[in-house]
Design a protein around this motif. Structure first.
Motif, mmCIF file in Angstrom:
data_model
loop_
_atom_site.group_PDB
_atom_site.id
_atom_site.type_symbol
_atom_site.label_atom_id
_atom_site.label_comp_id
_atom_site.label_asym_id
_atom_site.label_seq_id
_atom_site.Cartn_x
_atom_site.Cartn_y
_atom_site.Cartn_z
ATOM 1 N N PHE A 197 43.071 38.127 35.254
ATOM 2 C CA PHE A 197 44.113 38.198 34.230
ATOM 3 C C PHE A 197 44.492 39.620 33.825
ATOM 4 O O PHE A 197 44.808 39.885 32.658
ATOM 5 C CB PHE A 197 43.711 37.391 32.987
ATOM 6 C CG PHE A 197 43.408 35.958 33.269
ATOM 7 C CD1 PHE A 197 44.413 35.080 33.629
ATOM 8 C CD2 PHE A 197 42.109 35.479 33.218
ATOM 9 C CE1 PHE A 197 44.147 33.755 33.923
ATOM 10 C CE2 PHE A 197 41.829 34.150 33.507
ATOM 11 C CZ PHE A 197 42.845 33.292 33.862
ATOM 12 N N ALA A 198 44.463 40.546 34.756
ATOM 13 C CA ALA A 198 44.862 41.922 34.438
ATOM 14 C C ALA A 198 46.344 41.981 34.110
ATOM 15 O O ALA A 198 47.163 41.291 34.714
ATOM 16 C CB ALA A 198 44.549 42.845 35.611
ATOM 17 N N GLY A 235 49.217 39.872 36.355
ATOM 18 C CA GLY A 235 50.622 39.824 35.972
ATOM 19 C C GLY A 235 51.101 38.460 35.520
ATOM 20 O O GLY A 235 52.310 38.202 35.518
ATOM 21 N N GLU A 236 50.201 37.594 35.105
ATOM 22 C CA GLU A 236 50.601 36.259 34.663
ATOM 23 C C GLU A 236 51.562 36.340 33.472
ATOM 24 O O GLU A 236 51.347 37.088 32.527
ATOM 25 C CB GLU A 236 49.365 35.450 34.255
ATOM 26 C CG GLU A 236 49.689 34.043 33.797
ATOM 27 C CD GLU A 236 48.464 33.307 33.274
ATOM 28 O OE1 GLU A 236 48.487 32.067 33.252
ATOM 29 O OE2 GLU A 236 47.499 33.979 32.871
ATOM 30 N N ALA A 261 51.402 34.411 38.487
ATOM 31 C CA ALA A 261 51.611 33.047 38.001
ATOM 32 C C ALA A 261 52.587 33.035 36.836
ATOM 33 O O ALA A 261 52.454 33.807 35.886
ATOM 34 C CB ALA A 261 50.282 32.433 37.559
ATOM 35 N N ALA A 262 53.612 32.183 36.920
ATOM 36 C CA ALA A 262 54.591 31.994 35.844
ATOM 37 C C ALA A 262 55.308 33.286 35.454
ATOM 38 O O ALA A 262 55.762 33.423 34.317
ATOM 39 C CB ALA A 262 53.936 31.367 34.610
ATOM 40 N N GLY A 312 52.656 33.343 42.926
ATOM 41 C CA GLY A 312 53.919 32.970 42.292
ATOM 42 C C GLY A 312 54.001 31.517 41.883
ATOM 43 O O GLY A 312 55.103 30.974 41.749
ATOM 44 N N ILE A 313 52.871 30.865 41.628
ATOM 45 C CA ILE A 313 52.900 29.474 41.180
ATOM 46 C C ILE A 313 53.681 29.380 39.872
ATOM 47 O O ILE A 313 53.518 30.197 38.966
ATOM 48 C CB ILE A 313 51.460 28.932 41.005
ATOM 49 C CG1 ILE A 313 51.482 27.465 40.571
ATOM 50 C CG2 ILE A 313 50.643 29.784 40.062
ATOM 51 C CD1 ILE A 313 50.099 26.816 40.531
#
Length: 289
Positions: A116-117, A137-138, A157-158, A175-176
């Protein structure tokens, strides 16, 4: 919609079954487009409470003896003092580093980070000189993030905006649930990349794993290498001159332009056959997949 039996659908092609079930004829309702930013605006490009920082004012932060909470709090304090360039030293794979930065900032992380950076960011330009774990980059809103080495699963993600770049390879589910912005991968990506993608662009210079673009709603994926398999409702499309011009500009910007150009890239988009999937009866859903 008229009832369609399994007998009626027997012998039909996938496209014929989709049309028979009303998947491409019923238009979506309640979908709206709105302008988030005024293109003619000349001010207020930052949050009203965002501190005014000077990019020429630089400092270093050694986080060797700190927790992630303490590091993130120190970054905010330094921004309040006007520092616009912050170098984080000795991250040692720390999780949740640099999250929630909603301000203009040059952030350099000298080393590798954990999970989760730099998630939930809106504005900073970040360079990570090592590797990153899951979900880097979430929910990124704007700015740039450049990872010099490899990244874990669910990279971007998102993501909603900005440029998220990994010069190496990334794990699965890149890229989910992507909602905008751009993801660029210099190497390979794993399985289920672009899963449930809604908007934005993904560029992978290398190979892609199984089920690329599975259940994608919209957006565009460009693959420079081999695709192991496409997911449900992901289809190849024509690579236009506009696509080539954009790829050339974007990859050149980050020093990832292939020696043989971009003509060999494969363009993948949504087939849009699942847009009305939720309106189908359970037995009809089985027939369409």
């Amino acid at each position: 919609m008229a009832s369609v039996s399994a007998t009626d659908l027997k012998g039909m092609t996938q496209e014929e079954r989709v049309k028979a079930l009303g998947m491409t004829t019923d238009q979506l309702t309640g979908r709206s487009m709105y302008i988030e930013f005024d293109p003619d605006a000349t001010e207020r490009f930052a949050y009203p409470w965002a501190p005014d920082v000077d990019f020429n004012k630089r400092t270093e932060l050694d986080c060797d003896e700190m927790t992630a909470t303490e590091v993130n709090a120190n970054i905010r304090s330094l921004m309040e003092e006007g520092f616009g360039s912050i170098v984080v030293k000795n991250p040692r794979g720390m999780h949740s580093l640099g999250v929630g930065i909603l301000n203009k900032l040059n952030l350099i992380i000298e080393g590798s980070t954990g999970y989760f950076a730099v998630g939930l960011i809106d504005g900073p330009n970040v360079r990570i000189n090592g590797r990153v774990g899951w979900s880097c980059g979430e929910n990124m809103m704007s700015g740039t993030v450049i990872v010099e080495k490899n990244a874990g699963s669910t990279f971007g993600a998102a993501i909603r905006g900005g440029d998220l770049v990994c010069r190496g390879s990334v794990g699965s589910r890149t890229g989910i649930d992507m909602k905008g912005g751009t993801i660029i991968v210099g190497g390979d990506t794993g399985a289920l990349s672009g899963f449930m993608m809604q908007r934005g662009r993904m560029v992978v210079c290398g190979n892609a794993g199984k089920n690329l673009g599975d259940s994608m709603y919209d957006g565009t994926i460009y693959i420079g290498g081999d695709i192991q398999s496409l997911g449900v409702d992901a289809v190849e499309a024509e690579l236009t001159d506009l696509d080539k011009a954009w790829l050339t500009r974007k990859l050149t910007q980050y020093g990832l332009m292939p020696e043989n150009g971009v003509d060999h890239f494969t363009k993948v988009v949504a087939g849009k056959q699942l847009w009305n999937y939720d309106n189908l009866e359970p037995n009809e859903k089985k027939l369409i997949l």
